[in-house]
Design a protein around this motif. Structure first.
Motif, PDB file in Angstrom:
ATOM      1  N   TRP A   1       0.842  -1.193   0.081  1.00  0.00           N
ATOM      2  CA  TRP A   1      -0.048  -0.158  -0.095  1.00  0.00           C
ATOM      3  C   TRP A   1       0.703   1.115   0.004  1.00  0.00           C
ATOM      4  CZ3 TRP A   1      -4.521  -1.349   4.110  1.00  0.00           C
ATOM      5  CH2 TRP A   1      -5.492  -2.348   3.423  1.00  0.00           C
ATOM      6  N   PRO A   2       1.885   1.404   0.790  1.00  0.00           N
ATOM      7  CA  PRO A   2       2.743   2.525   0.859  1.00  0.00           C
ATOM      8  C   PRO A   2       3.364   3.029  -0.735  1.00  0.00           C
ATOM      9  CG  PRO A   2       3.097   1.386   2.705  1.00  0.00           C
ATOM     10  CD  PRO A   2       2.514   0.363   1.660  1.00  0.00           C
ATOM     11  N   VAL A   3       3.650   2.038  -1.410  1.00  0.00           N
ATOM     12  CA  VAL A   3       4.311   2.081  -2.720  1.00  0.00           C
ATOM     13  C   VAL A   3       3.580   1.945  -4.075  1.00  0.00           C
ATOM     14  CG1 VAL A   3       6.417   1.466  -1.803  1.00  0.00           C
ATOM     15  CG2 VAL A   3       5.019  -0.180  -2.904  1.00  0.00           C
ATOM     16  N   GLY A   4       2.101   1.245  -3.835  1.00  0.00           N
ATOM     17  CA  GLY A   4       1.485   1.057  -5.298  1.00  0.00           C
ATOM     18  C   GLY A   4      -0.119   0.976  -4.972  1.00  0.00           C
ATOM     19  N   SER A   5      -0.714   0.600  -5.955  1.00  0.00           N
ATOM     20  CA  SER A   5      -2.142   0.489  -5.835  1.00  0.00           C
ATOM     21  C   SER A   5      -2.510  -0.526  -6.929  1.00  0.00           C
ATOM     22  CB  SER A   5      -2.884   1.790  -5.819  1.00  0.00           C
ATOM     23  OG  SER A   5      -4.432   1.628  -5.923  1.00  0.00           O
ATOM     24  N   GLY A   6      -3.774  -1.388  -6.817  1.00  0.00           N
ATOM     25  CA  GLY A   6      -4.066  -2.022  -8.010  1.00  0.00           C
ATOM     26  C   GLY A   6      -3.410  -3.441  -8.001  1.00  0.00           C
ATOM     27  N   GLN A   7      -3.497  -4.209  -8.847  1.00  0.00           N
ATOM     28  CA  GLN A   7      -2.846  -5.588  -8.761  1.00  0.00           C
ATOM     29  C   GLN A   7      -1.474  -5.586  -8.871  1.00  0.00           C
ATOM     30  OE1 GLN A   7      -4.837  -8.396 -11.521  1.00  0.00           O
ATOM     31  NE2 GLN A   7      -6.819  -7.676 -11.346  1.00  0.00           N
ATOM     32  N   VAL A   8      -0.881  -6.649  -8.134  1.00  0.00           N
ATOM     33  CA  VAL A   8       0.425  -6.761  -8.219  1.00  0.00           C
ATOM     34  C   VAL A   8       0.823  -8.394  -8.133  1.00  0.00           C
ATOM     35  CG1 VAL A   8       0.275  -6.834  -5.502  1.00  0.00           C
ATOM     36  CG2 VAL A   8       2.541  -6.292  -6.846  1.00  0.00           C
ATOM     37  N   THR A   9       1.742  -8.817  -8.623  1.00  0.00           N
ATOM     38  CA  THR A   9       2.010 -10.212  -8.574  1.00  0.00           C
ATOM     39  C   THR A   9       2.606 -10.809  -7.163  1.00  0.00           C
ATOM     40  OG1 THR A   9       2.700 -10.184 -10.948  1.00  0.00           O
ATOM     41  CG2 THR A   9       3.591 -12.110  -9.466  1.00  0.00           C
ATOM     42  N   VAL A  10       2.182 -11.722  -6.635  1.00  0.00           N
ATOM     43  CA  VAL A  10       2.723 -12.348  -5.263  1.00  0.00           C
ATOM     44  C   VAL A  10       3.168 -13.501  -5.438  1.00  0.00           C
ATOM     45  CG1 VAL A  10       1.897 -12.720  -3.033  1.00  0.00           C
ATOM     46  CG2 VAL A  10       0.740 -11.176  -4.107  1.00  0.00           C
ATOM     47  N   ARG A  11       4.254 -13.685  -5.222  1.00  0.00           N
ATOM     48  CA  ARG A  11       4.929 -14.971  -4.866  1.00  0.00           C
ATOM     49  C   ARG A  11       5.537 -15.424  -3.682  1.00  0.00           C
ATOM     50  NH1 ARG A  11       9.926 -13.236  -9.113  1.00  0.00           N
ATOM     51  NH2 ARG A  11      11.195 -12.209  -7.221  1.00  0.00           N
ATOM     52  N   SER A  12       5.709 -16.600  -3.451  1.00  0.00           N
ATOM     53  CA  SER A  12       6.117 -17.396  -2.134  1.00  0.00           C
ATOM     54  C   SER A  12       7.811 -17.699  -2.410  1.00  0.00           C
ATOM     55  CB  SER A  12       5.614 -18.487  -1.677  1.00  0.00           C
ATOM     56  OG  SER A  12       5.646 -19.398  -2.696  1.00  0.00           O
ATOM     57  N   ALA A  13       8.620 -17.543  -1.085  1.00  0.00           N
ATOM     58  CA  ALA A  13       9.675 -17.848  -1.040  1.00  0.00           C
ATOM     59  C   ALA A  13      10.261 -19.401  -0.353  1.00  0.00           C
ATOM     60  CB  ALA A  13      10.594 -16.648  -0.559  1.00  0.00           C
ATOM     61  N   ASP A  14       9.101 -19.884   0.115  1.00  0.00           N
ATOM     62  CA  ASP A  14       9.282 -21.036   0.797  1.00  0.00           C
ATOM     63  C   ASP A  14       8.140 -21.901   0.963  1.00  0.00           C
ATOM     64  OD1 ASP A  14       8.098 -20.000   3.223  1.00  0.00           O
ATOM     65  OD2 ASP A  14       9.692 -18.540   3.428  1.00  0.00           O
TER      66      ASP A  14
END
Length: 341
Positions: A315-328
């Protein structure tokens, strides 16, 4: 802040469908959560955009579901719409009612005169949902609005949730009159302020909290009213909706259901979470567990902590859809529980 989320508020404004109940059943944990609110002496207000039923009928329905509710704890958009007109019109002024008899009764109770035909020369139109509204009702309202009548819509919800699915709501009928008249109505219900302001005033609250499942009405209404909000995931709103929400639709707190009111304030708040780390780079949010085997790993609440951490990072840096990925594997499980691919 210490204490539970509820400890920081003197009133809770509860949306109904999707928050307190779903169709004909209480939402998970709703009865015990609301009972605890009452036990702690915090005011409860049931706030609904539904303008088709009187407050007493809403209270009766809640009581039938096993909750305690009185008519004076219910705030409807019909009440707010009638009050909005009463502030602008002299006593006895004629108001053309497009909606239920419950809406007409609210108009009459505030000293105005409800009518159903443009031939009665109304100076205002109030429009609320009724399954009996037809072309004739819209035609009468169209003539009055085009002649200069003040126009108030109880709400602008495009759809109405039912057990059969989403059906046309008052906003769809409002859209028809907007197209036919070229005019814009004043709106009384969520997300506009009149309905929430009335609920806060009736509770004499100084620190209210709005609780709801819909970002576009419940949470947006709280933002416009300058009050904090709790988004629950028992209705239409999803974890992805929360993460991708624009600034004007963002809640301060997120919980699975109304039992979140009694969780520690810092647990439900959108913010850094001790069990999670989020890295933001090149338009991607990468979620990782802060430790290999957190004690709460694999629980729904643990996954919700990941959602709050993701929101706090995005939220502090962007808005709308964003890709989410896992590291583990732990974060992979959490994202699966939250519905992220």
């Amino acid at each position: 802040m210490t204490g539970t989320l509820l400890d920081h508020h003197d009133a809770v404004l509860l949306d109904l469908d999707g928050t307190v109940y779903r169709g004909g059943q209480l939402a998970p944990g709703a009865d015990e959560a609301i009972e605890e609110v009452r036990r702690k002496g915090v005011q409860v207000r049931y706030v609904t955009n539904n303008a088709s039923k009187p407050a007493q009928a809403v209270a009766d329905h809640l009581n039938a579901l096993g909750l305690q509710a009185t008519a004076d704890e219910v705030s409807t958009s019909a009440q707010a719409g009638a009050a909005l007109l009463a502030e602008q019109l002299p006593t006895g002024a004629k108001v053309l009612v497009v909606g239920s008899e419950a809406l007409a009764a609210e108009v009459e109770q505030l000293g105005l005169t409800p009518v159903r035909e443009n031939a009665d020369e109304p100076v205002a139109v109030v429009q609320g949902h009724s399954p009996d509204t037809g072309w004739w009702n819209l035609a009468e309202a169209c003539l009055a609005i085009r002649a200069g009548a003040t126009w108030v819509a109880c709400n602008a919800d495009a759809t109405l949730p039912t057990e059969r699915g989403e059906l046309p709501g008052n906003g769809s009928m409002v859209a028809a009159l907007r197209a036919a008249t070229g005019q814009e109505p004043q709106v009384a219900g969520k997300p506009e302020r009149p309905l929430l302001d009335r609920a806060v005033s009736s509770a004499r609250a100084g620190r209210p909290l709005m609780v709801g499942d819909r970002l576009d009405t419940d949470i947006s209404g709280a933002v416009r009213s300058g009050m904090p909000s709790l988004m629950v995931l028992t209705g239409v709103g999803t974890p992805a909706d929360a993460l991708f929400a624009p600034v004007e639709l963002r809640p301060e707190h997120i919980a699975d259901d109304l039992r979140g009111l009694h969780l520690p304030h810092e647990v439900t708040a959108v913010g850094d979470q001790p069990d999670w780390k989020v890295r933001v780079a090149d338009g991607v949010l990468e979620l990782s567990a802060a430790s290999d085997r957190p004690e709460s790993s694999g629980t729904r609440e643990h996954a919700l902590g990941a959602l709050r951490a993701l929101c706090a990072a995005w939220w502090p840096v962007g808005s709308g859809q964003v890709t989410v990925r896992s590291a583990d594997s732990t974060s992979t499980d959490a994202l699966r529980r939250l519905g992220f691919a």
